[in-house]
Write an enzyme that holds these catalytic residues in place. Sequence first.
Site, mmCIF file in Angstrom:
data_model
loop_
_atom_site.group_PDB
_atom_site.id
_atom_site.type_symbol
_atom_site.label_atom_id
_atom_site.label_comp_id
_atom_site.label_asym_id
_atom_site.label_seq_id
_atom_site.Cartn_x
_atom_site.Cartn_y
_atom_site.Cartn_z
ATOM 1 N N VAL A 11 0.816 -1.210 0.000
ATOM 2 C CA VAL A 11 0.000 0.000 0.000
ATOM 3 C C VAL A 11 0.855 1.269 0.000
ATOM 4 O O VAL A 11 0.631 2.178 -0.794
ATOM 5 C CB VAL A 11 -0.968 -0.023 1.201
ATOM 6 C CG1 VAL A 11 -1.596 1.331 1.437
ATOM 7 C CG2 VAL A 11 -2.052 -1.061 0.954
ATOM 8 N N GLU A 151 -7.512 2.517 2.209
ATOM 9 C CA GLU A 151 -7.121 2.201 0.841
ATOM 10 C C GLU A 151 -7.907 0.987 0.344
ATOM 11 O O GLU A 151 -8.064 0.014 1.062
ATOM 12 C CB GLU A 151 -5.612 1.919 0.804
ATOM 13 C CG GLU A 151 -5.079 1.651 -0.576
ATOM 14 C CD GLU A 151 -5.532 2.706 -1.582
ATOM 15 O OE1 GLU A 151 -5.289 3.899 -1.366
ATOM 16 O OE2 GLU A 151 -6.172 2.322 -2.585
ATOM 17 N N PHE A 152 -8.376 1.072 -0.902
ATOM 18 C CA PHE A 152 -9.213 -0.002 -1.444
ATOM 19 C C PHE A 152 -8.532 -0.730 -2.606
ATOM 20 O O PHE A 152 -9.175 -1.512 -3.298
ATOM 21 C CB PHE A 152 -10.556 0.565 -1.910
ATOM 22 C CG PHE A 152 -11.364 1.184 -0.793
ATOM 23 C CD1 PHE A 152 -12.146 0.392 0.030
ATOM 24 C CD2 PHE A 152 -11.318 2.550 -0.550
ATOM 25 C CE1 PHE A 152 -12.888 0.943 1.072
ATOM 26 C CE2 PHE A 152 -12.061 3.117 0.487
ATOM 27 C CZ PHE A 152 -12.847 2.316 1.303
ATOM 28 N N GLU A 155 -4.294 -5.920 -4.919
ATOM 29 C CA GLU A 155 -2.991 -6.357 -5.399
ATOM 30 C C GLU A 155 -3.176 -6.936 -6.795
ATOM 31 O O GLU A 155 -4.180 -7.562 -7.082
ATOM 32 C CB GLU A 155 -2.415 -7.429 -4.462
ATOM 33 C CG GLU A 155 -1.960 -6.840 -3.151
ATOM 34 C CD GLU A 155 -1.475 -7.890 -2.155
ATOM 35 O OE1 GLU A 155 -1.140 -9.004 -2.572
ATOM 36 O OE2 GLU A 155 -1.448 -7.570 -0.960
ATOM 37 N N ASN A 211 -14.844 -4.640 2.932
ATOM 38 C CA ASN A 211 -14.158 -5.930 2.811
ATOM 39 C C ASN A 211 -15.036 -7.072 3.313
ATOM 40 O O ASN A 211 -15.047 -8.156 2.727
ATOM 41 C CB ASN A 211 -12.828 -5.909 3.567
ATOM 42 C CG ASN A 211 -11.713 -5.357 2.698
ATOM 43 O OD1 ASN A 211 -11.951 -4.968 1.566
ATOM 44 N ND2 ASN A 211 -10.498 -5.326 3.228
ATOM 45 N N CYS A 263 -5.795 -9.264 3.172
ATOM 46 C CA CYS A 263 -6.837 -8.364 3.679
ATOM 47 C C CYS A 263 -8.084 -9.064 4.183
ATOM 48 O O CYS A 263 -8.422 -8.955 5.360
ATOM 49 C CB CYS A 263 -7.203 -7.349 2.603
ATOM 50 S SG CYS A 263 -5.853 -6.224 2.258
ATOM 51 N N ARG A 331 -0.030 -14.741 1.481
ATOM 52 C CA ARG A 331 -0.683 -14.672 2.790
ATOM 53 C C ARG A 331 -2.082 -15.285 2.740
ATOM 54 O O ARG A 331 -2.897 -14.899 1.930
ATOM 55 C CB ARG A 331 -0.723 -13.212 3.284
ATOM 56 C CG ARG A 331 0.668 -12.716 3.677
ATOM 57 C CD ARG A 331 0.669 -11.273 4.137
ATOM 58 N NE ARG A 331 0.725 -10.330 3.033
ATOM 59 C CZ ARG A 331 0.857 -9.006 3.187
ATOM 60 N NH1 ARG A 331 0.941 -8.489 4.396
ATOM 61 N NH2 ARG A 331 0.912 -8.207 2.138
HETATM 62 P P1 NAD Z 1 3.177 -4.718 4.092
HETATM 63 O O1 NAD Z 1 3.454 -5.674 5.171
HETATM 64 O O2 NAD Z 1 3.385 -5.103 2.671
HETATM 65 O O3 NAD Z 1 4.016 -3.360 4.342
HETATM 66 C C1 NAD Z 1 4.154 -2.732 5.571
HETATM 67 C C2 NAD Z 1 5.524 -2.055 5.603
HETATM 68 O O4 NAD Z 1 5.622 -1.240 6.767
HETATM 69 C C3 NAD Z 1 6.687 -3.032 5.668
HETATM 70 O O5 NAD Z 1 7.575 -2.763 4.597
HETATM 71 C C4 NAD Z 1 7.349 -2.748 7.015
HETATM 72 O O6 NAD Z 1 8.755 -2.920 6.991
HETATM 73 C C5 NAD Z 1 6.968 -1.292 7.227
HETATM 74 N N1 NAD Z 1 7.028 -0.845 8.634
HETATM 75 C C6 NAD Z 1 6.567 -1.464 9.731
HETATM 76 N N2 NAD Z 1 6.799 -0.711 10.829
HETATM 77 C C7 NAD Z 1 7.410 0.416 10.404
HETATM 78 C C8 NAD Z 1 7.897 1.582 11.048
HETATM 79 N N3 NAD Z 1 7.785 1.742 12.366
HETATM 80 N N4 NAD Z 1 8.470 2.543 10.310
HETATM 81 C C9 NAD Z 1 8.580 2.395 8.970
HETATM 82 N N5 NAD Z 1 8.143 1.323 8.297
HETATM 83 C C10 NAD Z 1 7.565 0.341 9.003
HETATM 84 O O7 NAD Z 1 1.654 -4.258 4.324
HETATM 85 P P2 NAD Z 1 0.585 -3.813 3.219
HETATM 86 O O8 NAD Z 1 0.042 -5.013 2.524
HETATM 87 O O9 NAD Z 1 1.127 -2.677 2.426
HETATM 88 O O10 NAD Z 1 -0.585 -3.291 4.173
HETATM 89 C C11 NAD Z 1 -0.461 -2.071 4.898
HETATM 90 C C12 NAD Z 1 -1.838 -1.692 5.425
HETATM 91 O O11 NAD Z 1 -2.724 -1.421 4.332
HETATM 92 C C13 NAD Z 1 -2.518 -2.783 6.221
HETATM 93 O O12 NAD Z 1 -3.277 -2.196 7.251
HETATM 94 C C14 NAD Z 1 -3.446 -3.439 5.237
HETATM 95 O O13 NAD Z 1 -4.561 -4.053 5.832
HETATM 96 C C15 NAD Z 1 -3.874 -2.264 4.389
HETATM 97 N N6 NAD Z 1 -4.294 -2.602 3.028
HETATM 98 C C16 NAD Z 1 -3.607 -3.503 2.300
HETATM 99 C C17 NAD Z 1 -4.005 -3.808 0.998
HETATM 100 C C18 NAD Z 1 -3.270 -4.815 0.162
HETATM 101 O O14 NAD Z 1 -3.803 -5.182 -0.889
HETATM 102 N N7 NAD Z 1 -2.107 -5.285 0.576
HETATM 103 C C19 NAD Z 1 -5.106 -3.123 0.434
HETATM 104 C C20 NAD Z 1 -5.767 -2.169 1.205
HETATM 105 C C21 NAD Z 1 -5.349 -1.908 2.502
#
Ligand code: NAD
Length: 447
Positions: A11, A151-152, A155, A211, A263, A331
């Site tokens: 995201v 965010e919607f 992937e 979701n 998600c 995941r």
């Molecule tokens: P991800 O695990 O891919 O990325 C998270 C990142 O945050 C990692 O790179 C990690 O190293 C970093 N991080 C953690 N703690 C940190 C800190 N203190 N300082 C700096 N960086 C730090 O997660 P994601 O899939 O991008 O999801 C992020 C959020 O968005 C979640 O809440 C998820 O539910 C939501 N979301 C995800 C999607 C999706 O399709 N993946 C879609 C919509 C919403």
Amino acid sequence: MRIAVVGSGYVGLVSGTCFADFGHVVTCIDSDEAKIEALNKGVMPIYEPGLDHLVANNTAAGRLLFTTDLAAAVSQAEAVFIAVGTPSRRGDGHADLSYVYAVARDVARNVKGFTVVVTKSTVPVGTGDEVERIIRETNPEADVAVVSNPEFLREGAAIEDFKRPDRIVVGIEDERARAVMTEVYRPLYLNKAPLVFTARRTSELIKYASNAFLAMKITFINEIADLCEAVGSNVQDVAHGIGLDNRIGGKFLHAGPGYGGSCFPKDTLALVKTAQDHGSPLRLIETTVAINDQRKRAMARKIVRAMGGDVRGRTVALLGLTFKPNTDDMRESPAISIVQGLQDAGARVRAYDPEGMEAAKAVVSDVAFGPDPYSIAEGVDALVLVTEWDAFRALDFPRLRLIMNDSLFIDLRNVYRRELIARHGFRYVSIGRPDEDITAALSTAAE
Ligand code: NAD
């Protein structure tokens, strides 16, 4: 506008890159040094179509930077997005907010001047209140407005989704944030994407309710598929027939092995927990979660049944492992339960996935991976299509027939038509579509 995005995962990286592409100056921050080092060399930490080009273009234009130095980036930003993970908390299924709160503290120590702090991570209702409390407690001088902007994106289609969203939801409690958020999203607003302003707690719930509804819709058609198998109907025709009704809509009506991904599983669980905590249980979603969990495992039993009930010492090859195509994300993928279920029944498992094999190695064991569909199909007793990658949509069945031990093709995504597969001498098993044996049995029973 200067923007900082904390967390450069799916995201954060996609959002930051797209913001830069709109013309903002964006710094993406991550605590993972290896990830930032790779990004600074142009190496993507995730597989997302088109992302590498967009990153390269915007980095070259000087609008997109990657760093581990949160302090410098936050102190210069007018808007700081929090996009770190909110995984299921071990043991109880609540969202683990420790990463979000840690970032809130770091941000509080480093903001300069009026700053909008935006939670983009998926967070339970009330998290914005807590982020605001943490910031005020850590730095009483900080002049911030805390905003929810879920965010919607999906992937695999993340850039398209980010740039052409159905809507942008922004939850505010401080009117000063409205102008900043309107400016952040101006290019999309001009593109006619509706910018929906709500109260912060409402915005937080919109994400979970969306979701949960989609997970429920998938689970609904999966159960209808089971009924179709029992009564001899065709789930694809049922989905088409109901989906043409505008009140229902045709999307998310593809029967399959159950939803997975980063998600739906964690968000449905977290919503169930929030609802229980507030004495307002969501029974539909509780049931959705339970049905989906059982379904993933049931897919292994379906394969075993199709193979005659005893798979001890026999070999099954899986095409696709990721929870959906065009991602390397493993995941909660149904493939994990399928592999385990087959191995528990005594089968040997082989697999190929175009992008997910590295991630799969961390979550399944004793699987023989191969470089393409044909190398893993050599000598196997059944070939199972688990993830509908485009690369599996035009398989060479005459070649497969020659190299496989038994000609059984199980299609858990209903990519093929029975007639085509049968023409090549294969036995074909799919999801919720009439099986020749069932149709024959039903017509005999009716006579
Ligand atoms: P991800 O695990 O891919 O990325 C998270 C990142 O945050 C990692 O790179 C990690 O190293 C970093 N991080 C953690 N703690 C940190 C800190 N203190 N300082 C700096 N960086 C730090 O997660 P994601 O899939 O991008 O999801 C992020 C959020 O968005 C979640 O809440 C998820 O539910 C939501 N979301 C995800 C999607 C999706 O399709 N993946 C879609 C919509 C919403």
